[in-house]
Design a protein around this motif. Structure first.
Motif, PDB file in Angstrom:
ATOM      1  N   PRO A 154       0.790  -1.232   0.000  1.00  0.00           N
ATOM      2  CA  PRO A 154       0.000   0.000   0.000  1.00  0.00           C
ATOM      3  C   PRO A 154       0.824   1.286   0.000  1.00  0.00           C
ATOM      4  O   PRO A 154       0.315   2.340   0.376  1.00  0.00           O
ATOM      5  N   ALA A 155       2.077   1.217  -0.406  1.00  0.00           N
ATOM      6  CA  ALA A 155       2.930   2.402  -0.346  1.00  0.00           C
ATOM      7  C   ALA A 155       2.489   3.485  -1.328  1.00  0.00           C
ATOM      8  O   ALA A 155       2.687   4.674  -1.090  1.00  0.00           O
ATOM      9  N   LYS A 156       1.879   3.098  -2.450  1.00  0.00           N
ATOM     10  CA  LYS A 156       1.566   4.073  -3.493  1.00  0.00           C
ATOM     11  C   LYS A 156       0.080   4.359  -3.655  1.00  0.00           C
ATOM     12  O   LYS A 156      -0.294   5.396  -4.190  1.00  0.00           O
ATOM     13  N   ALA A 157      -0.794   3.440  -3.275  1.00  0.00           N
ATOM     14  CA  ALA A 157      -2.220   3.633  -3.482  1.00  0.00           C
ATOM     15  C   ALA A 157      -3.006   2.824  -2.465  1.00  0.00           C
ATOM     16  O   ALA A 157      -2.485   1.869  -1.877  1.00  0.00           O
ATOM     17  N   VAL A 158      -4.255   3.238  -2.240  1.00  0.00           N
ATOM     18  CA  VAL A 158      -5.109   2.518  -1.305  1.00  0.00           C
ATOM     19  C   VAL A 158      -5.388   1.113  -1.816  1.00  0.00           C
ATOM     20  O   VAL A 158      -5.360   0.144  -1.064  1.00  0.00           O
ATOM     21  N   LEU A 159      -5.664   1.007  -3.123  1.00  0.00           N
ATOM     22  CA  LEU A 159      -5.987  -0.278  -3.735  1.00  0.00           C
ATOM     23  C   LEU A 159      -4.875  -0.701  -4.684  1.00  0.00           C
ATOM     24  O   LEU A 159      -4.182   0.147  -5.259  1.00  0.00           O
ATOM     25  N   VAL A 218     -13.184  -4.199  13.333  1.00  0.00           N
ATOM     26  CA  VAL A 218     -12.136  -3.172  13.236  1.00  0.00           C
ATOM     27  C   VAL A 218     -11.604  -2.859  14.631  1.00  0.00           C
ATOM     28  O   VAL A 218     -10.386  -2.739  14.839  1.00  0.00           O
ATOM     29  N   THR A 219     -12.504  -2.759  15.588  1.00  0.00           N
ATOM     30  CA  THR A 219     -12.086  -2.484  16.969  1.00  0.00           C
ATOM     31  C   THR A 219     -11.242  -3.619  17.527  1.00  0.00           C
ATOM     32  O   THR A 219     -10.180  -3.401  18.125  1.00  0.00           O
ATOM     33  N   MET A 220     -11.711  -4.851  17.340  1.00  0.00           N
ATOM     34  CA  MET A 220     -11.009  -5.996  17.910  1.00  0.00           C
ATOM     35  C   MET A 220      -9.602  -6.142  17.348  1.00  0.00           C
ATOM     36  O   MET A 220      -8.664  -6.498  18.067  1.00  0.00           O
ATOM     37  N   VAL A 221      -9.435  -5.858  16.073  1.00  0.00           N
ATOM     38  CA  VAL A 221      -8.120  -6.008  15.448  1.00  0.00           C
ATOM     39  C   VAL A 221      -7.201  -4.850  15.811  1.00  0.00           C
ATOM     40  O   VAL A 221      -6.056  -5.042  16.235  1.00  0.00           O
ATOM     41  N   ILE A 273     -13.320  -4.904   7.634  1.00  0.00           N
ATOM     42  CA  ILE A 273     -11.905  -4.976   8.001  1.00  0.00           C
ATOM     43  C   ILE A 273     -11.025  -4.861   6.769  1.00  0.00           C
ATOM     44  O   ILE A 273      -9.946  -4.252   6.807  1.00  0.00           O
ATOM     45  N   ALA A 274     -11.487  -5.410   5.632  1.00  0.00           N
ATOM     46  CA  ALA A 274     -10.697  -5.302   4.406  1.00  0.00           C
ATOM     47  C   ALA A 274     -10.613  -3.855   3.937  1.00  0.00           C
ATOM     48  O   ALA A 274      -9.533  -3.366   3.562  1.00  0.00           O
ATOM     49  N   ALA A 275     -11.742  -3.141   3.952  1.00  0.00           N
ATOM     50  CA  ALA A 275     -11.762  -1.765   3.452  1.00  0.00           C
ATOM     51  C   ALA A 275     -11.019  -0.807   4.382  1.00  0.00           C
ATOM     52  O   ALA A 275     -10.185  -0.001   3.934  1.00  0.00           O
ATOM     53  N   VAL A 276     -11.306  -0.878   5.686  1.00  0.00           N
ATOM     54  CA  VAL A 276     -10.657   0.034   6.631  1.00  0.00           C
ATOM     55  C   VAL A 276      -9.160  -0.250   6.712  1.00  0.00           C
ATOM     56  O   VAL A 276      -8.340   0.671   6.797  1.00  0.00           O
ATOM     57  N   SER A 277      -8.791  -1.524   6.651  1.00  0.00           N
ATOM     58  CA  SER A 277      -7.365  -1.878   6.673  1.00  0.00           C
ATOM     59  C   SER A 277      -6.650  -1.345   5.437  1.00  0.00           C
ATOM     60  O   SER A 277      -5.519  -0.859   5.524  1.00  0.00           O
ATOM     61  N   ALA A 278      -7.304  -1.445   4.279  1.00  0.00           N
ATOM     62  CA  ALA A 278      -6.684  -0.947   3.048  1.00  0.00           C
ATOM     63  C   ALA A 278      -6.342   0.531   3.185  1.00  0.00           C
ATOM     64  O   ALA A 278      -5.238   0.965   2.832  1.00  0.00           O
ATOM     65  N   TRP A 279      -7.275   1.314   3.716  1.00  0.00           N
ATOM     66  CA  TRP A 279      -7.020   2.746   3.903  1.00  0.00           C
ATOM     67  C   TRP A 279      -5.952   2.977   4.972  1.00  0.00           C
ATOM     68  O   TRP A 279      -5.010   3.760   4.771  1.00  0.00           O
ATOM     69  N   GLY A 280      -6.080   2.304   6.124  1.00  0.00           N
ATOM     70  CA  GLY A 280      -5.158   2.542   7.225  1.00  0.00           C
ATOM     71  C   GLY A 280      -3.726   2.185   6.888  1.00  0.00           C
ATOM     72  O   GLY A 280      -2.797   2.951   7.176  1.00  0.00           O
ATOM     73  N   PHE A 281      -3.519   1.043   6.240  1.00  0.00           N
ATOM     74  CA  PHE A 281      -2.153   0.635   5.897  1.00  0.00           C
ATOM     75  C   PHE A 281      -1.569   1.538   4.809  1.00  0.00           C
ATOM     76  O   PHE A 281      -0.360   1.798   4.785  1.00  0.00           O
ATOM     77  N   ARG A 292       0.201   6.343  15.153  1.00  0.00           N
ATOM     78  CA  ARG A 292      -0.877   7.038  15.866  1.00  0.00           C
ATOM     79  C   ARG A 292      -1.853   7.671  14.875  1.00  0.00           C
ATOM     80  O   ARG A 292      -3.074   7.598  15.073  1.00  0.00           O
ATOM     81  N   VAL A 293      -1.343   8.288  13.818  1.00  0.00           N
ATOM     82  CA  VAL A 293      -2.230   8.872  12.801  1.00  0.00           C
ATOM     83  C   VAL A 293      -3.077   7.776  12.145  1.00  0.00           C
ATOM     84  O   VAL A 293      -4.291   7.931  11.949  1.00  0.00           O
ATOM     85  N   GLU A 294      -2.443   6.656  11.808  1.00  0.00           N
ATOM     86  CA  GLU A 294      -3.162   5.541  11.178  1.00  0.00           C
ATOM     87  C   GLU A 294      -4.310   5.059  12.051  1.00  0.00           C
ATOM     88  O   GLU A 294      -5.460   4.945  11.597  1.00  0.00           O
ATOM     89  N   TYR A 295      -4.028   4.766  13.309  1.00  0.00           N
ATOM     90  CA  TYR A 295      -5.056   4.220  14.187  1.00  0.00           C
ATOM     91  C   TYR A 295      -6.135   5.263  14.481  1.00  0.00           C
ATOM     92  O   TYR A 295      -7.321   4.928  14.590  1.00  0.00           O
ATOM     93  N   THR A 296      -5.724   6.524  14.627  1.00  0.00           N
ATOM     94  CA  THR A 296      -6.705   7.583  14.860  1.00  0.00           C
ATOM     95  C   THR A 296      -7.721   7.640  13.727  1.00  0.00           C
ATOM     96  O   THR A 296      -8.941   7.683  13.951  1.00  0.00           O
ATOM     97  N   GLU A 297      -7.227   7.638  12.492  1.00  0.00           N
ATOM     98  CA  GLU A 297      -8.127   7.733  11.345  1.00  0.00           C
ATOM     99  C   GLU A 297      -9.000   6.492  11.214  1.00  0.00           C
ATOM    100  O   GLU A 297     -10.154   6.566  10.776  1.00  0.00           O
ATOM    101  N   MET A 298      -8.476   5.332  11.603  1.00  0.00           N
ATOM    102  CA  MET A 298      -9.295   4.122  11.561  1.00  0.00           C
ATOM    103  C   MET A 298     -10.469   4.204  12.532  1.00  0.00           C
ATOM    104  O   MET A 298     -11.592   3.797  12.198  1.00  0.00           O
ATOM    105  N   PHE A 299     -10.247   4.736  13.718  1.00  0.00           N
ATOM    106  CA  PHE A 299     -11.350   4.834  14.673  1.00  0.00           C
ATOM    107  C   PHE A 299     -12.323   5.955  14.299  1.00  0.00           C
ATOM    108  O   PHE A 299     -13.521   5.859  14.609  1.00  0.00           O
TER     109      PHE A 299
END
Length: 497
Positions: free
Chosen positions: A229-234, A290-293, A411-419, A458-465
């Motif tokens: 995911p270094a260059k794009a969300v998908l 998403v919370t549990m992971v 989890i697939a969608a939120v993880s894609a954005w967060g990572f 911290r930014v990643e997890y903040t945006e996920m929540f």
């Protein structure tokens, strides 16, 4: 009173609990699995299929194998599922690479997903209409208990020291899956002794519908999975696969409307209220996983907790979730389903908004968990009350399928954005090396590098929540349009007491 029937229910519920435990058991040991199969800590996006593979098999198999049990009998299908569950556990325990872990987890999911509808169908076989809701509630309780205990169970079993016998790893996270083998065997013996045999029945099974559902979900999950995911969300293949998945999902709906044999027969059922209710279940399921992971990952990667420490942090959320479920039932009895769903999701929204600041704050986790817990009872109640009594097992399974689909896609969608966000925030960082510099300089550079990585996490997890809070807002909006049948309100409920 039928003791043999109650024993059969207990055995079936135990099988459901075993599968539900394994749906969530890897949450606390993901980092350990990643390290053992060669995935670096800064590339955790690569291990998301360990979670989504199980969920994909679980959701895809659930309705089709439930139908197969109608045709071939409950006991043979439960035996087959327990055998496949043990096989998937062995594959996972022996895994030395990420693809093998994913394969083992997917086999586990296929087998585990069938146990819930088969046990609910068994309830339909053994209980009369007026007695059935209590028995179905017991099966649902086993499912919920698995979600609450799974992460802590995994963390405790994984404390077993790592050791090998004849070159096979038996301790650590491997022990979780080795333990499933004797448990499945004991469950099979209990099933053979308590679940009554039934004759095979004639009739058709909706294989085409099951295949279309499995392919649609598989395409959507594959499209959302981005190993880099270094260059794009998908990934480059993401949009085409997601588009294909949506087309296959549309084909599934078309088939289910026209097929004489359906995975979910909605003939005579008010579709609007049911679909809105399932939508709430879908969105709350996405928020739940998403919370549990990511509470677990934040605890370990940002705050230095071990697997058990992360599980104990998550226990604040899970304990509140379990406590909120009966409270939601009492509130639903008094105020009706839609108001309680909306209220619960509003509370959960507030909790996730607070959690976006603290990431693992106990009070914030309690608020979020209690809000989602309150939603469980009214969602199930609304689904049961829009479906005829003869389809209550199907309705209960549909609620669980919707929730698991929400977990899978969410989890697939939120993880894609967060990572993607994490990789973009750390793209310009170079890992310092202790070459050509004195130890003090290297230590300073390493500290600065670590601080920047921590800030990116911290930014990643903040945006996920924050995204999870948005899911709850959307769920509350959907709950506003849920309408239960007229005459099924507080007066009717009161007349039954």
């Amino acid at each position: 009173m039928n003791p043999r029937r109650n024993v059969a229910l207990g055995v079936g519920g135990t099988a459901v609990l075993l599968a539900a435990l394994d749906a969530y058991v890897v949450v606390t040991v993901l980092i350990g699995i990643a390290q053992d199969v060669g995935v670096p800590i800064n590339r955790l996006e690569r291990v998301t299929p360990v979670v989504t593979g199980f969920l994909l098999g679980y959701v895809a198999a659930m309705p089709l194998l439930g139908q197969l049990s109608d045709r071939y009998g409950r006991r043979p299908l439960i035996h087959a599922c327990l055998a496949c569950f043990a096989l998937g556990s062995v594959l996972t325990a022996l895994a030395a690479s990420l693809p093998m872990v994913v394969a083992g987890r997917t086999v586990q999911g296929v087998a585990g997903g069938a146990l819930l509808p088969i046990t609910m169908a068994l309830v339909g076989d053994l209980w009369k209409d007026d007695e059935r809701p209590v028995a179905l509630g017991a099966v649902g309780a086993a499912q919920e208990l698995g979600s609450a205990l799974g992460p802590l169970y995994g963390a405790v079993v994984a404390l077993l020291p790592a050791f090998s016998l004849l070159g096979v790893d038996l301790g650590g996270w491997h022990a979780i899956f080795w333990l499933n083998v004797p448990l499945a065997a004991l469950a099979a013996v209990a099933v053979q002794r308590t679940v009554p045999a039934s004759e095979a029945r004639t009739g058709r099974v909706d294989v085409a519908g099951g295949a279309l559902l499995a392919v649609a979900l598989g395409l959507l999950v594959a499209g959302l999975y981005n190993p880099d995911p270094a260059k794009a969300v998908l990934p480059a293949w993401g949009p085409p696969l997601i588009g294909a998945g949506l087309l296959v999902a549309a084909a599934f709906v078309w088939w289910e409307i026209r097929s004489p044999v359906r995975l979910l027969d909605l003939t005579g059922v008010p579709k609007g209220p049911l679909l809105a209710t399932l939508g709430v279940s879908f969105l709350s399921g996405a928020a739940l996983l998403v919370t549990m992971v990511f509470v677990q990952l934040a605890s370990q990667t940002l705050f230095g907790a071990d697997a058990l420490g992360g599980a104990l942090t998550l226990a604040w959320f899970l304990g509140a979730l379990v406590a909120g479920a009966p409270a939601g039932g009492l509130l639903t009895r008094r105020y009706g389903e839609p108001p309680v769903m909306v209220a619960g999701l509003v509370v959960a929204t507030a909790g996730f908004w607070l959690l976006s600041g603290s990431l693992t704050g106990p009070l914030d986790l309690v608020v979020a968990g209690s809000g989602l817990g309150v939603v469980i009872a009214p969602v199930s109640s609304a689904a049961l009350r829009v479906m005829p009594a003869a389809q209550h097992g199907v309705a209960s399974a549909a609620v669980v399928v919707a929730r698991m689909m929400g977990m899978l896609i969410g989890i697939a969608a939120v993880s894609a954005w967060g990572f993607y966000r994490f990789q973009s925030l750390t793209a310009d960082l170079d890992t310092p090396l202790p070459l050509g510099v004195d130890p003090a300089t290297y230590a300073g550079r390493l500290a600065a590098y670590t601080a920047k990585v921590q800030a990116a996490l911290r930014v990643e997890y903040t945006e996920m929540f924050v995204a999870t809070a948005a899911l709850c807002v959307l769920g509350a909006a959907v709950a506003l349009v849920v309408r239960v049948p007229a005459g099924a309100g507080r007066g009717e409920r009161a007349s039954r007491t």
